[in-house]
Design a protein around this motif. Structure first.
Motif, PDB file in Angstrom:
ATOM      1  N   ARG A  34     -21.499 -22.529  -6.825  1.00 15.84           N
ATOM      2  CA  ARG A  34     -21.831 -22.611  -8.250  1.00 15.84           C
ATOM      3  C   ARG A  34     -22.836 -23.730  -8.482  1.00 15.84           C
ATOM      4  O   ARG A  34     -23.717 -23.607  -9.324  1.00 15.84           O
ATOM      5  CB  ARG A  34     -20.588 -22.824  -9.101  1.00 15.84           C
ATOM      6  N   GLY A  35     -22.713 -24.822  -7.745  1.00 16.52           N
ATOM      7  CA  GLY A  35     -23.683 -25.915  -7.858  1.00 16.52           C
ATOM      8  C   GLY A  35     -25.070 -25.484  -7.432  1.00 16.52           C
ATOM      9  O   GLY A  35     -26.076 -25.884  -8.027  1.00 16.52           O
ATOM     10  N   VAL A  37     -26.321 -22.352  -7.504  1.00 21.53           N
ATOM     11  CA  VAL A  37     -26.905 -21.315  -8.354  1.00 21.53           C
ATOM     12  C   VAL A  37     -26.571 -21.501  -9.828  1.00 21.53           C
ATOM     13  O   VAL A  37     -26.960 -20.700 -10.663  1.00 21.53           O
ATOM     14  CB  VAL A  37     -26.477 -19.899  -7.892  1.00 21.53           C
ATOM     15  N   GLY A  38     -25.848 -22.566 -10.154  1.00 21.75           N
ATOM     16  CA  GLY A  38     -25.432 -22.806 -11.530  1.00 21.75           C
ATOM     17  C   GLY A  38     -26.561 -23.173 -12.470  1.00 21.75           C
ATOM     18  O   GLY A  38     -26.369 -23.279 -13.675  1.00 21.75           O
ATOM     19  N   ASP A  39     -27.739 -23.368 -11.925  1.00 25.38           N
ATOM     20  CA  ASP A  39     -28.885 -23.736 -12.752  1.00 25.38           C
ATOM     21  C   ASP A  39     -29.568 -22.528 -13.365  1.00 25.38           C
ATOM     22  O   ASP A  39     -30.621 -22.651 -13.982  1.00 25.38           O
ATOM     23  CB  ASP A  39     -29.889 -24.534 -11.930  1.00 25.38           C
ATOM     24  N   GLY A  40     -28.970 -21.347 -13.190  1.00 25.00           N
ATOM     25  CA  GLY A  40     -29.567 -20.136 -13.738  1.00 25.00           C
ATOM     26  C   GLY A  40     -30.676 -19.579 -12.871  1.00 25.00           C
ATOM     27  O   GLY A  40     -31.466 -18.753 -13.324  1.00 25.00           O
ATOM     28  N   SER A  41     -30.720 -20.017 -11.620  1.00 25.54           N
ATOM     29  CA  SER A  41     -31.799 -19.590 -10.735  1.00 25.54           C
ATOM     30  C   SER A  41     -31.787 -18.091 -10.445  1.00 25.54           C
ATOM     31  O   SER A  41     -32.769 -17.556  -9.946  1.00 25.54           O
ATOM     32  CB  SER A  41     -31.763 -20.373  -9.423  1.00 25.54           C
ATOM     33  N   ARG A  43     -31.313 -15.943 -12.930  1.00 28.83           N
ATOM     34  CA  ARG A  43     -31.606 -15.316 -14.214  1.00 28.83           C
ATOM     35  C   ARG A  43     -32.779 -14.342 -14.063  1.00 28.83           C
ATOM     36  O   ARG A  43     -33.796 -14.664 -13.481  1.00 28.83           O
ATOM     37  CB  ARG A  43     -31.949 -16.370 -15.259  1.00 28.83           C
ATOM     38  N   ALA A  67     -24.530 -17.107 -12.565  1.00 30.29           N
ATOM     39  CA  ALA A  67     -25.804 -17.736 -12.203  1.00 30.29           C
ATOM     40  C   ALA A  67     -26.974 -17.043 -12.891  1.00 30.29           C
ATOM     41  O   ALA A  67     -28.121 -17.425 -12.679  1.00 30.29           O
ATOM     42  CB  ALA A  67     -25.995 -17.707 -10.691  1.00 30.29           C
TER      43      ALA A  67
END
Length: 83
Positions: A34-35, A37-41, A43, A67
């Motif tokens: 999650r860390g 891909v948690g940046d919305g990468s 999207r 993500a």
């Protein structure tokens, strides 16, 4: 006593309960991935997976969706249960 003797199994609260158990007991997947891909990468990306569907792979699909990906999951095993 080794660590296998202390593992608790999911209760019978259904798939949602089993996925919550996976989240609680998979700190690597839940925090590290999650860390990453948690940046919305993810999207705007479409991710399709064809695999045996169980609570673990269902949880993985939710991580990808969180993500930002549009996720489509197809079971590759005719005996796969529906999530």
């Amino acid at each position: 006593m080794d660590h296998h003797d202390t593992v608790t199994v999911p209760d019978s609260s259904g798939v949602a309960g089993e996925m919550a158990w996976i989240q609680r007991n998979s700190p690597l997947l839940d925090s590290y991935v999650r860390g990453l891909v948690g940046d919305g990468s993810f999207r705007g990306l479409r991710v399709a997976v064809a695999l045996h569907i169980d609570p673990k792979t269902g949880f993985l699909a939710t991580v990808l969706q969180d993500a930002g990906a549009e996720v489509v999951v197809g079971g590759s095993n005719p005996e796969t249960r529906r999530l």
